[in-house]
Design a protein around this motif. Structure first.
Motif, mmCIF file in Angstrom:
data_model
loop_
_atom_site.group_PDB
_atom_site.id
_atom_site.type_symbol
_atom_site.label_atom_id
_atom_site.label_comp_id
_atom_site.label_asym_id
_atom_site.label_seq_id
_atom_site.Cartn_x
_atom_site.Cartn_y
_atom_site.Cartn_z
ATOM 1 N N TYR A 145 -2.685 0.055 3.836
ATOM 2 C CA TYR A 145 -3.195 1.251 4.516
ATOM 3 C C TYR A 145 -4.023 2.083 3.539
ATOM 4 O O TYR A 145 -3.581 2.388 2.435
ATOM 5 C CB TYR A 145 -2.005 2.071 5.027
ATOM 6 N N GLN A 146 -5.241 2.457 3.961
ATOM 7 C CA GLN A 146 -6.112 3.291 3.141
ATOM 8 C C GLN A 146 -6.482 4.604 3.813
ATOM 9 O O GLN A 146 -7.087 5.474 3.196
ATOM 10 C CB GLN A 146 -7.412 2.525 2.810
ATOM 11 N N GLY A 147 -6.126 4.754 5.072
ATOM 12 C CA GLY A 147 -6.472 5.938 5.854
ATOM 13 C C GLY A 147 -6.437 5.580 7.324
ATOM 14 O O GLY A 147 -6.187 4.423 7.692
ATOM 15 N N GLU A 154 4.025 -2.785 6.928
ATOM 16 C CA GLU A 154 3.626 -2.081 5.718
ATOM 17 C C GLU A 154 2.462 -1.126 5.951
ATOM 18 O O GLU A 154 2.339 -0.115 5.267
ATOM 19 C CB GLU A 154 3.268 -3.114 4.632
ATOM 20 N N CYS A 155 1.618 -1.432 6.921
ATOM 21 C CA CYS A 155 0.382 -0.655 7.105
ATOM 22 C C CYS A 155 0.454 0.327 8.263
ATOM 23 O O CYS A 155 -0.562 0.862 8.683
ATOM 24 C CB CYS A 155 -0.806 -1.593 7.286
ATOM 25 N N TYR A 156 1.632 0.574 8.789
ATOM 26 C CA TYR A 156 1.790 1.641 9.781
ATOM 27 C C TYR A 156 1.983 2.926 8.988
ATOM 28 O O TYR A 156 3.105 3.352 8.694
ATOM 29 C CB TYR A 156 2.986 1.391 10.691
ATOM 30 N N GLY A 157 0.843 3.562 8.624
ATOM 31 C CA GLY A 157 0.870 4.559 7.577
ATOM 32 C C GLY A 157 1.040 3.791 6.275
ATOM 33 O O GLY A 157 1.193 2.566 6.265
ATOM 34 N N ASP A 158 1.012 4.443 5.160
ATOM 35 C CA ASP A 158 1.246 3.759 3.885
ATOM 36 C C ASP A 158 2.755 3.609 3.698
ATOM 37 O O ASP A 158 3.391 4.397 3.003
ATOM 38 C CB ASP A 158 0.628 4.554 2.734
ATOM 39 N N GLU A 173 -7.916 2.411 8.689
ATOM 40 C CA GLU A 173 -8.582 1.722 7.582
ATOM 41 C C GLU A 173 -7.560 0.907 6.793
ATOM 42 O O GLU A 173 -6.504 1.412 6.423
ATOM 43 C CB GLU A 173 -9.263 2.731 6.646
ATOM 44 N N ARG A 174 -7.892 -0.353 6.529
ATOM 45 C CA ARG A 174 -7.016 -1.253 5.796
ATOM 46 C C ARG A 174 -7.833 -2.048 4.782
ATOM 47 O O ARG A 174 -9.000 -2.348 5.007
ATOM 48 C CB ARG A 174 -6.336 -2.277 6.727
ATOM 49 N N THR A 175 -7.193 -2.423 3.686
ATOM 50 C CA THR A 175 -7.717 -3.457 2.816
ATOM 51 C C THR A 175 -6.758 -4.637 2.909
ATOM 52 O O THR A 175 -5.606 -4.486 3.314
ATOM 53 C CB THR A 175 -7.843 -2.977 1.354
#
Length: 299
Positions: free
Chosen positions: A87-89, A55-59, A92-94
């Motif tokens: 993904y936030q950038g 999910e967080c490989y890019g948004d 960068e992750r939350t």
């Protein structure tokens, strides 16, 4: 291509899969849909049927590229993705670990991949504190029974995390993903034995040690592009590993053997490992990775 049973899932997967972190834009290159199509189209031609994303490989970008690339033959693929990070950038992750947040992530992943089910849905490198949530695993079990998830997995963040591995069957997981390579042998101490006891499928990520075992980089190489995740790793550690790669190339890799293929085949010698899931930036790199399936290394 060769195939193995993915533990007690009973899925049959190619021993070499395709990892797709690079599709999210954090390995120094942005990918077009045409490039993703070419890589996954060639993979299918070579007999590869396993693709791993998150999910967080890019948004959800990697998932979108993968989903479009395999849309015409989705049923031929074993699709594994992950949950837990938003993904936030760039880099960068939350963190999103509650049952409600994870089910929302599941729905976004299904939409991004253009599918109504996932073959393997993996807990993505979370700590033991967020792993120990009965509500989370109960909610995921409900999604398994609903048919949106075929099998659950755990992508452990630490290769020494025998705690999560030992609890896999208890929480309903059938697959463990871990870092394993000629430079990273920590799983051999406890984790792989736990996988064998529970008949868990094992996916080895970073089997090329972030590309260092490709043979392309000599000691002194530095990764300075901020868009390349390797630029965030301590340079002294990178240089230490590059020196070890040079030694391995000189002392262990047979003359005339492609080092990337050798490094992947080295992982596949381990009977506990079901498949390796290296990333690639081109069809040529994919071809090199796929050659590992046919490379038999002498004991």
């Amino acid at each position: 291509m060769k195939y193995r049973r993915l533990g007690r899932t009973e899925l049959t997967v190619s021993t070499v899969g395709v990892g797709t972190w690079q599709f999210g834009g954090e390995w120094g290159k942005d990918f077009s849909q045409a490039e993703a199509d070419a890589i996954l189209g060639r993979a299918r031609d070579l007999g590869i049927n396993l693709v791993d994303t998150a999910e967080c490989y890019g948004d959800h970008l990697s998932e979108e590229l993968v989903g479009r690339a395999i849309a015409r033959n989705r049923a031929d693929w074993v699709v594994a993705t992950k949950f837990g990070h938003r993904y936030q950038g760039l880099h960068e992750r939350t963190q999103e670990w509650s049952a409600q947040e994870v089910i929302a992530q599941l729905e976004r992943s299904l939409r991004a991949l253009g599918t109504d089910y996932l073959d393997v849905y993996q807990f993505h490198s979370g700590g033991d504190d967020v792993f120990d949530q009965d509500e989370l695993w109960e909610a995921l079990g409900t999604q398994v029974r609903a048919g949106k998830i075929r099998h659950l997995g755990i992508s452990i963040g630490s290769n020494a995390n025998a705690y999560q591995t030992d609890r896999a069957a208890e929480v309903g997981a059938s697959v463990i993903q871990l870092v394993y390579s000629r430079l990273d042998r920590e799983p051999e101490k406890e984790v792989l034995a736990s996988c064998e006891r529970q008949d868990l499928g094992v996916l080895a990520r970073e089997a090329l040690a972030g590309g260092l075992l490709s043979g392309k980089y000599a000691p002194g190489t530095r990764f300075t592009d901020p868009a390349d995740t390797r630029s965030r790793r301590p340079d002294d550690r990178t240089q230490e590993r590059l020196s070890e790669v040079q030694r391995v190339a000189e002392e262990e890799v047979p003359p005339g053997t492609d080092m990337a293929a050798w490094a992947l085949a080295w992982c596949l010698r381990q009977p506990s490992v079901t498949a390796v899931i290296p990333g690639c930036k081109s069809v040529a790199q994919l071809d090199s990775n796929a050659a590992a399936a046919e490379l038999d290394l002498a004991d």
